[in-house]
Design a protein around this motif. Structure first.
Motif, mmCIF file in Angstrom:
data_model
loop_
_atom_site.group_PDB
_atom_site.id
_atom_site.type_symbol
_atom_site.label_atom_id
_atom_site.label_comp_id
_atom_site.label_asym_id
_atom_site.label_seq_id
_atom_site.Cartn_x
_atom_site.Cartn_y
_atom_site.Cartn_z
ATOM 1 N N PHE A 29 91.463 -33.958 64.394
ATOM 2 C CA PHE A 29 92.891 -33.700 64.506
ATOM 3 C C PHE A 29 93.619 -34.884 63.887
ATOM 4 O O PHE A 29 93.098 -36.001 63.872
ATOM 5 C CB PHE A 29 93.334 -33.446 65.954
ATOM 6 N N THR A 30 94.775 -34.603 63.316
ATOM 7 C CA THR A 30 95.566 -35.655 62.690
ATOM 8 C C THR A 30 97.030 -35.458 63.030
ATOM 9 O O THR A 30 97.443 -34.371 63.429
ATOM 10 C CB THR A 30 95.418 -35.657 61.153
ATOM 11 N N GLY A 31 97.797 -36.505 62.843
ATOM 12 C CA GLY A 31 99.231 -36.418 63.071
ATOM 13 C C GLY A 31 99.793 -37.771 63.421
ATOM 14 O O GLY A 31 99.063 -38.752 63.542
ATOM 15 N N SER A 32 101.099 -37.799 63.577
ATOM 16 C CA SER A 32 101.793 -39.005 64.030
ATOM 17 C C SER A 32 102.994 -38.543 64.840
ATOM 18 O O SER A 32 103.374 -37.366 64.800
ATOM 19 C CB SER A 32 102.249 -39.849 62.840
ATOM 20 N N ALA A 33 103.600 -39.479 65.528
ATOM 21 C CA ALA A 33 104.787 -39.158 66.330
ATOM 22 C C ALA A 33 105.915 -38.619 65.459
ATOM 23 O O ALA A 33 106.813 -37.946 65.951
ATOM 24 C CB ALA A 33 105.257 -40.394 67.090
ATOM 25 N N ARG A 34 105.873 -38.881 64.144
ATOM 26 C CA ARG A 34 106.935 -38.445 63.243
ATOM 27 C C ARG A 34 106.662 -37.112 62.545
ATOM 28 O O ARG A 34 107.515 -36.620 61.802
ATOM 29 C CB ARG A 34 107.212 -39.542 62.212
ATOM 30 N N ALA A 35 105.498 -36.521 62.751
ATOM 31 C CA ALA A 35 105.164 -35.239 62.098
ATOM 32 C C ALA A 35 106.196 -34.180 62.472
ATOM 33 O O ALA A 35 106.618 -34.086 63.622
ATOM 34 C CB ALA A 35 103.767 -34.789 62.504
ATOM 35 N N ARG A 36 106.587 -33.372 61.485
ATOM 36 C CA ARG A 36 107.607 -32.329 61.704
ATOM 37 C C ARG A 36 107.011 -30.944 61.896
ATOM 38 O O ARG A 36 107.626 -30.085 62.521
ATOM 39 C CB ARG A 36 108.571 -32.289 60.507
ATOM 40 N N VAL A 37 105.812 -30.713 61.318
ATOM 41 C CA VAL A 37 105.163 -29.406 61.426
ATOM 42 C C VAL A 37 103.801 -29.609 62.080
ATOM 43 O O VAL A 37 103.035 -30.485 61.678
ATOM 44 C CB VAL A 37 104.993 -28.732 60.041
ATOM 45 N N LEU A 38 103.511 -28.782 63.077
ATOM 46 C CA LEU A 38 102.233 -28.799 63.771
ATOM 47 C C LEU A 38 101.502 -27.508 63.444
ATOM 48 O O LEU A 38 102.062 -26.418 63.601
ATOM 49 C CB LEU A 38 102.454 -28.919 65.279
ATOM 50 N N VAL A 39 100.268 -27.622 62.969
ATOM 51 C CA VAL A 39 99.427 -26.450 62.693
ATOM 52 C C VAL A 39 98.318 -26.441 63.729
ATOM 53 O O VAL A 39 97.530 -27.385 63.814
ATOM 54 C CB VAL A 39 98.835 -26.506 61.268
ATOM 55 N N ILE A 40 98.266 -25.379 64.523
ATOM 56 C CA ILE A 40 97.220 -25.242 65.531
ATOM 57 C C ILE A 40 96.292 -24.118 65.101
ATOM 58 O O ILE A 40 96.695 -22.954 65.032
ATOM 59 C CB ILE A 40 97.799 -24.964 66.926
ATOM 60 N N GLU A 78 102.502 -38.054 58.600
ATOM 61 C CA GLU A 78 103.922 -38.255 58.905
ATOM 62 C C GLU A 78 104.706 -36.940 58.757
ATOM 63 O O GLU A 78 105.845 -36.849 59.218
ATOM 64 C CB GLU A 78 104.525 -39.310 57.974
ATOM 65 N N GLN A 79 104.095 -35.951 58.093
ATOM 66 C CA GLN A 79 104.770 -34.662 57.891
ATOM 67 C C GLN A 79 104.099 -33.530 58.660
ATOM 68 O O GLN A 79 104.767 -32.687 59.254
ATOM 69 C CB GLN A 79 104.812 -34.331 56.399
ATOM 70 N N PHE A 80 102.754 -33.501 58.635
ATOM 71 C CA PHE A 80 101.998 -32.429 59.298
ATOM 72 C C PHE A 80 101.052 -33.012 60.336
ATOM 73 O O PHE A 80 100.356 -34.002 60.070
ATOM 74 C CB PHE A 80 101.150 -31.653 58.279
ATOM 75 N N ALA A 81 100.995 -32.395 61.498
ATOM 76 C CA ALA A 81 99.955 -32.663 62.491
ATOM 77 C C ALA A 81 99.023 -31.452 62.486
ATOM 78 O O ALA A 81 99.483 -30.310 62.442
ATOM 79 C CB ALA A 81 100.570 -32.860 63.871
ATOM 80 N N LEU A 82 97.732 -31.703 62.481
ATOM 81 C CA LEU A 82 96.726 -30.639 62.430
ATOM 82 C C LEU A 82 95.905 -30.719 63.702
ATOM 83 O O LEU A 82 95.217 -31.713 63.947
ATOM 84 C CB LEU A 82 95.840 -30.818 61.195
ATOM 85 N N LEU A 83 96.002 -29.678 64.522
ATOM 86 C CA LEU A 83 95.385 -29.687 65.842
ATOM 87 C C LEU A 83 94.611 -28.387 66.063
ATOM 88 O O LEU A 83 95.211 -27.318 66.101
ATOM 89 C CB LEU A 83 96.474 -29.842 66.909
ATOM 90 N N PRO A 84 93.297 -28.454 66.227
ATOM 91 C CA PRO A 84 92.533 -27.237 66.504
ATOM 92 C C PRO A 84 92.446 -26.964 68.007
ATOM 93 O O PRO A 84 92.688 -27.852 68.829
ATOM 94 C CB PRO A 84 91.152 -27.558 65.923
#
Length: 194
Positions: A29-40, A78-84
């Motif tokens: 999984f990747t991301g940051s507190a500033r990510a605007r789009v979350l893909v699950i 910083e833009q996308f968080a990727l969470l499975p």
């Protein structure tokens, strides 16, 4: 070390994931507190797990085209968080990958999502994430849920971009005609939000 790094280490150290650590796998999984789009999504595929890069296969290329973003944008935490729904490749089943372990999302997702404070749009890829996040709002089928995507905003349910779903896409031409452009528009708005 930020909150997501702390959570990642806790996932690695958790006894239920010892089997994955023994294989040298990291939780994907990747991301940051500033990510605007979350893909699950559901769970990493074999290629993603081996490369350590989520959505690094044919499905990922199609997903990025639907989102209307480049590889660089998609993989920018910083833009996308990727969470499975599960952090590790679950293995092969008779028709595709095995499902994600059901205990993973309830245990880890609330803390991870809590650390993603700037998310404006959450894309729910496939039935597992839709069933979990849309609860009673979900329609009878993935088709009906995806057809009504805009009614779930800021969640955006999406069919899985797997090659196995090629037939579904050909039977449902409305998806690429109306849903994909709407998705790309919502992604642009989320990324551009001030």
């Amino acid at each position: 070390m930020d909150e997501l790094d702390v959570i990642r280490q806790e996932i690695i150290d958790h006894p239920s994931n010892a089997w994955a650590s023994e294989q040298g796998w990291a939780p994907l999984f990747t991301g940051s507190a500033r990510a605007r789009v979350l893909v699950i999504g559901q769970a990493p595929g074999r290629v993603a797990q081996e490369t350590g890069l989520a959505w690094s296969d044919v499905s990922g290329r199609l997903l990025r085209s639907w989102l209307g973003v480049t590889d660089a944008t998609f993989y920018d935490p910083e833009q996308f968080a990727l969470l499975p729904m599960d952090f590790y490749f679950p293995g092969k089943g008779p028709s595709g990958d095995l499902p994600p372990r059901p205990e993973v999302a309830p245990l880890w997702h609330p803390r991870i999502i809590g650390a993603l404070s700037d998310v404006r749009l959450t894309v729910l890829v496939g039935a597992y994430s839709q069933r979990y996040y849309l609860h009673g709002q979900k329609r009878q089928s993935v088709t009906e849920t995806v057809r009504a995507a805009e009614t779930f905003l800021p969640f955006f349910p999406l069919v899985h971009p797997s090659p196995l779903a090629r037939g579904w896409r050909s039977r449902n031409p409305w998806f690429e005609e109306t849903t994909v452009p709407l998705l790309a528009q919502e992604v642009r708005q989320a990324l551009d939000a001030g």
